[in-house]
Design a protein around this motif. Sequence first.
Motif, PDB file in Angstrom:
ATOM      1  N   ALA A  67       7.981 -66.213 -43.907  1.00  0.00           N
ATOM      2  CA  ALA A  67       9.084 -65.666 -43.111  1.00  0.00           C
ATOM      3  C   ALA A  67       8.627 -64.968 -41.846  1.00  0.00           C
ATOM      4  O   ALA A  67       9.309 -65.013 -40.825  1.00  0.00           O
ATOM      5  CB  ALA A  67       9.892 -64.694 -43.971  1.00  0.00           C
ATOM      6  N   LEU A  68       7.459 -64.315 -41.890  1.00  0.00           N
ATOM      7  CA  LEU A  68       7.079 -63.460 -40.773  1.00  0.00           C
ATOM      8  C   LEU A  68       6.120 -64.158 -39.824  1.00  0.00           C
ATOM      9  O   LEU A  68       5.338 -65.011 -40.223  1.00  0.00           O
ATOM     10  CB  LEU A  68       6.432 -62.177 -41.301  1.00  0.00           C
ATOM     11  CG  LEU A  68       7.312 -61.346 -42.228  1.00  0.00           C
ATOM     12  CD1 LEU A  68       6.548 -60.143 -42.747  1.00  0.00           C
ATOM     13  CD2 LEU A  68       8.575 -60.912 -41.507  1.00  0.00           C
ATOM     14  N   GLY A  69       6.201 -63.761 -38.571  1.00  0.00           N
ATOM     15  CA  GLY A  69       5.318 -64.350 -37.567  1.00  0.00           C
ATOM     16  C   GLY A  69       5.878 -64.045 -36.208  1.00  0.00           C
ATOM     17  O   GLY A  69       6.832 -63.269 -36.091  1.00  0.00           O
ATOM     18  N   PRO A  70       5.281 -64.667 -35.178  1.00  0.00           N
ATOM     19  CA  PRO A  70       5.765 -64.417 -33.813  1.00  0.00           C
ATOM     20  C   PRO A  70       7.273 -64.649 -33.721  1.00  0.00           C
ATOM     21  O   PRO A  70       7.982 -63.919 -33.036  1.00  0.00           O
ATOM     22  CB  PRO A  70       5.012 -65.451 -32.983  1.00  0.00           C
ATOM     23  CG  PRO A  70       3.831 -65.831 -33.793  1.00  0.00           C
ATOM     24  CD  PRO A  70       4.186 -65.621 -35.213  1.00  0.00           C
ATOM     25  N   LEU A  71       7.769 -65.671 -34.439  1.00  0.00           N
ATOM     26  CA  LEU A  71       9.197 -65.893 -34.473  1.00  0.00           C
ATOM     27  C   LEU A  71       9.652 -65.579 -35.890  1.00  0.00           C
ATOM     28  O   LEU A  71       9.534 -66.407 -36.784  1.00  0.00           O
ATOM     29  CB  LEU A  71       9.488 -67.364 -34.119  1.00  0.00           C
ATOM     30  CG  LEU A  71      10.921 -67.679 -33.698  1.00  0.00           C
ATOM     31  CD1 LEU A  71      10.922 -68.845 -32.732  1.00  0.00           C
ATOM     32  CD2 LEU A  71      11.820 -67.938 -34.875  1.00  0.00           C
ATOM     33  N   ALA A 104      -2.384 -59.606 -39.762  1.00  0.00           N
ATOM     34  CA  ALA A 104      -3.082 -60.084 -38.571  1.00  0.00           C
ATOM     35  C   ALA A 104      -2.103 -60.680 -37.568  1.00  0.00           C
ATOM     36  O   ALA A 104      -2.284 -60.582 -36.360  1.00  0.00           O
ATOM     37  CB  ALA A 104      -4.134 -61.121 -38.964  1.00  0.00           C
ATOM     38  N   ARG A 105      -1.036 -61.315 -38.098  1.00  0.00           N
ATOM     39  CA  ARG A 105      -0.049 -61.931 -37.210  1.00  0.00           C
ATOM     40  C   ARG A 105       0.857 -60.904 -36.551  1.00  0.00           C
ATOM     41  O   ARG A 105       1.342 -61.102 -35.464  1.00  0.00           O
ATOM     42  CB  ARG A 105       0.844 -62.875 -38.024  1.00  0.00           C
ATOM     43  CG  ARG A 105       0.322 -64.282 -38.107  1.00  0.00           C
ATOM     44  CD  ARG A 105       1.319 -65.136 -38.823  1.00  0.00           C
ATOM     45  NE  ARG A 105       0.983 -65.292 -40.226  1.00  0.00           N
ATOM     46  CZ  ARG A 105       1.827 -65.784 -41.132  1.00  0.00           C
ATOM     47  NH1 ARG A 105       3.050 -66.119 -40.791  1.00  0.00           N
ATOM     48  NH2 ARG A 105       1.450 -65.934 -42.364  1.00  0.00           N
ATOM     49  N   LEU A 106       1.124 -59.781 -37.264  1.00  0.00           N
ATOM     50  CA  LEU A 106       2.148 -58.851 -36.807  1.00  0.00           C
ATOM     51  C   LEU A 106       1.619 -57.713 -35.942  1.00  0.00           C
ATOM     52  O   LEU A 106       2.319 -57.237 -35.050  1.00  0.00           O
ATOM     53  CB  LEU A 106       2.889 -58.263 -38.006  1.00  0.00           C
ATOM     54  CG  LEU A 106       3.736 -59.274 -38.786  1.00  0.00           C
ATOM     55  CD1 LEU A 106       4.453 -58.588 -39.931  1.00  0.00           C
ATOM     56  CD2 LEU A 106       4.727 -59.958 -37.850  1.00  0.00           C
ATOM     57  N   VAL A 107       0.365 -57.261 -36.194  1.00  0.00           N
ATOM     58  CA  VAL A 107      -0.092 -56.014 -35.567  1.00  0.00           C
ATOM     59  C   VAL A 107       0.005 -56.067 -34.048  1.00  0.00           C
ATOM     60  O   VAL A 107       0.516 -55.136 -33.427  1.00  0.00           O
ATOM     61  CB  VAL A 107      -1.546 -55.693 -35.968  1.00  0.00           C
ATOM     62  CG1 VAL A 107      -1.912 -54.297 -35.501  1.00  0.00           C
ATOM     63  CG2 VAL A 107      -1.714 -55.792 -37.465  1.00  0.00           C
ATOM     64  N   ILE A 108      -0.498 -57.134 -33.443  1.00  0.00           N
ATOM     65  CA  ILE A 108      -0.450 -57.185 -31.980  1.00  0.00           C
ATOM     66  C   ILE A 108       0.366 -58.384 -31.521  1.00  0.00           C
ATOM     67  O   ILE A 108       0.042 -59.035 -30.537  1.00  0.00           O
ATOM     68  CB  ILE A 108      -1.872 -57.230 -31.368  1.00  0.00           C
ATOM     69  CG1 ILE A 108      -2.679 -58.362 -32.025  1.00  0.00           C
ATOM     70  CG2 ILE A 108      -2.581 -55.911 -31.502  1.00  0.00           C
ATOM     71  CD1 ILE A 108      -3.953 -58.710 -31.268  1.00  0.00           C
ATOM     72  N   PRO A 131      -8.003 -61.881 -35.376  1.00  0.00           N
ATOM     73  CA  PRO A 131      -8.751 -62.693 -36.352  1.00  0.00           C
ATOM     74  C   PRO A 131      -8.670 -62.008 -37.718  1.00  0.00           C
ATOM     75  O   PRO A 131      -8.819 -60.788 -37.821  1.00  0.00           O
ATOM     76  CB  PRO A 131     -10.182 -62.676 -35.813  1.00  0.00           C
ATOM     77  CG  PRO A 131     -10.053 -62.324 -34.382  1.00  0.00           C
ATOM     78  CD  PRO A 131      -8.849 -61.429 -34.272  1.00  0.00           C
ATOM     79  N   ILE A 132      -8.437 -62.808 -38.762  1.00  0.00           N
ATOM     80  CA  ILE A 132      -8.182 -62.220 -40.076  1.00  0.00           C
ATOM     81  C   ILE A 132      -9.404 -61.522 -40.659  1.00  0.00           C
ATOM     82  O   ILE A 132      -9.285 -60.549 -41.408  1.00  0.00           O
ATOM     83  CB  ILE A 132      -7.645 -63.292 -41.046  1.00  0.00           C
ATOM     84  CG1 ILE A 132      -7.156 -62.638 -42.323  1.00  0.00           C
ATOM     85  CG2 ILE A 132      -8.680 -64.344 -41.335  1.00  0.00           C
ATOM     86  CD1 ILE A 132      -6.439 -63.579 -43.237  1.00  0.00           C
ATOM     87  N   GLY A 133     -10.598 -61.996 -40.251  1.00  0.00           N
ATOM     88  CA  GLY A 133     -11.826 -61.361 -40.736  1.00  0.00           C
ATOM     89  C   GLY A 133     -11.878 -59.884 -40.358  1.00  0.00           C
ATOM     90  O   GLY A 133     -12.412 -59.059 -41.095  1.00  0.00           O
ATOM     91  N   ILE A 134     -11.296 -59.555 -39.194  1.00  0.00           N
ATOM     92  CA  ILE A 134     -11.262 -58.158 -38.768  1.00  0.00           C
ATOM     93  C   ILE A 134     -10.378 -57.354 -39.711  1.00  0.00           C
ATOM     94  O   ILE A 134     -10.716 -56.254 -40.128  1.00  0.00           O
ATOM     95  CB  ILE A 134     -10.738 -58.059 -37.316  1.00  0.00           C
ATOM     96  CG1 ILE A 134     -11.742 -58.716 -36.363  1.00  0.00           C
ATOM     97  CG2 ILE A 134     -10.494 -56.617 -36.929  1.00  0.00           C
ATOM     98  CD1 ILE A 134     -11.333 -58.661 -34.912  1.00  0.00           C
TER      99      ILE A 134
END
Lengths: 345, 255
Positions: A27-31, A313-317, A323-326
Amino acid sequence: MGSPVPARFLFFVLGLLLLVAIWLSLALGPLSLALGDSLAAALRLVGVPIEASGLEQAELILAQIRLPRTLLGCAAGAVLALCGVAMQGLFRNPLADPGLVGVSSGAALGAAVAIVGSTFIPALPAGWEPYLLSVFAFVGGLGVTLLVYRLGRRDGQTHVGTMLLAGIALTALAGAVVGLFSYLADDRTLRSLTFWNLGSLNGASYARLWPLLLITIAVALWLPRRAKALNALLLGESEARHLGFDVERIKRELVVCTALGVGAAVAATGLIGFIGLVVPHLMRLLVGPDHRLLLPASALAGGSLLLLADVAARLVIAPAELPIGIVTALLGAPFFLYLLLRERL
Amino acid sequence: MLVGRDLTVRRGAITALQDVSLELRPGQVFGVLGPNGAGKSTLLATLSGELRPSRGQVLLQGRPLGDWADVERARCLAVLPQSSTLSFAFRVADVVAMGRLPHRTGRGADAAFVAAAMAAADARHLATRSYLELSGGERQRVHLARVLAQLWPGETGQVLMLDEPTSMLDPAHQHSILKAVRAFAAQGAAALVILHDLNLAARYCDRLLLLKDGRPIVAGPPDEVLQAEPLRAVFGLDVLVQRHPELGHPLIIAR
């Protein structure tokens, strides 16, 4: 079994967590889709006949982008956690990491060769580059692991201590070569090298998903069959032998399993740290060290945690992506330190 | 039962074991004595099939040890190594239950055998504790219970091998554990015990073997083996041999 939490309840909660993580990831992401819409679209995709008006866009995003990405995250998380359990059992050490046998650094080496090498092949069709990268990473991981295994063998016996040291040495060597490649690379190549080393589920496609999914299923079906042998191995190799297990064969199988599993995960997603270390550790606190419970619990939790990390990782910025490793390292490292101090290992 | 014939083990130029022959008999406790580095653990590793001898052979129930399938062998040969490393928080009962891994006797029987083995090794009160919380001596008893559970209830044809099972125990437990081993052997199994305490060996073993530099020096009942001459030859120790005032077995006193 001596699990601190009733096993049935824990598996119910872990299953629920995985479902929630899958849902959020869809459900979540840029859109961002409405949670209800994404649920309806997901149900339609698996064949449930639901009245669909205005769901076409949601369905398209889900089917083409978020579903492969979600499955990729699930599979990578599960297989990394399972291989973490296998390595902690093989080395009889709760602090062992699947990277110890050199599979991650070997894959990184393979990827570096592919990324830097492909700039020297002008005729390479544009679409091939990601596949070339995956194949090289997989072969690199497998190759270095088999080399570590070979170095650990003497007189027909595998010395895990020697393997550990050989793994450290080859990791350093591979790191140096990757460093050399980075030094030689131009800016664009350096950027993709760096991104790959930090791991990402971005760019997930079904073509990238299938090999990992198949290997993950194989590992998830096979490792639990060795749960009792892993339990016996924790007592010591000689003890396991006296309990009737073919220890050399089991060690070989565990190494091959980890090389395939982590190799495939790294080839598909890049280097994602801490899942293989923290998830088995956390699950051991909840279900105890018995591998018959630890393996399935770690697979479920690994899939869920990687998905949740990916959602973060998708939502923070947003609309950009970390990158998910971060994310896994930022969350995993402090948590690991907390465990360390709490338990006084 | 278990027979070792002319066992010789070479490691490079070093001969760790030379021409050792012995026979473990049902119901008897066989003690192996010798100074550090005499080859006691090498002998145990060879007899248990972990180490292949350069020469000689080991027969379990008349069949060469190498011909046994792993699981089959584990059902009648259990080994307690000198020290076990376990760094995971298993419950004690789960550690002991690992002794039942080679068997397919069912959950009910296994639980009963595990409980009986824990009682024999005086570890029953530890059953629900975490292994990591235990002291060294308690851990040793848990592993003894594990190998007892592996063979429980014990029958003719089985072999139990213990490498210094009393090394970390307090005096009371040294005696109670060796009594438990004797009682277990009385049910039909043969036992081999590596010991350092000459008086414990005198009291609890039916036969003894003195090893030095990998060679057998004397073998026989305690009365024959535990005499001043062989003990000086093997340990370089000057001793007085008396009789135990109540039990009559040899009592070794250093001069």
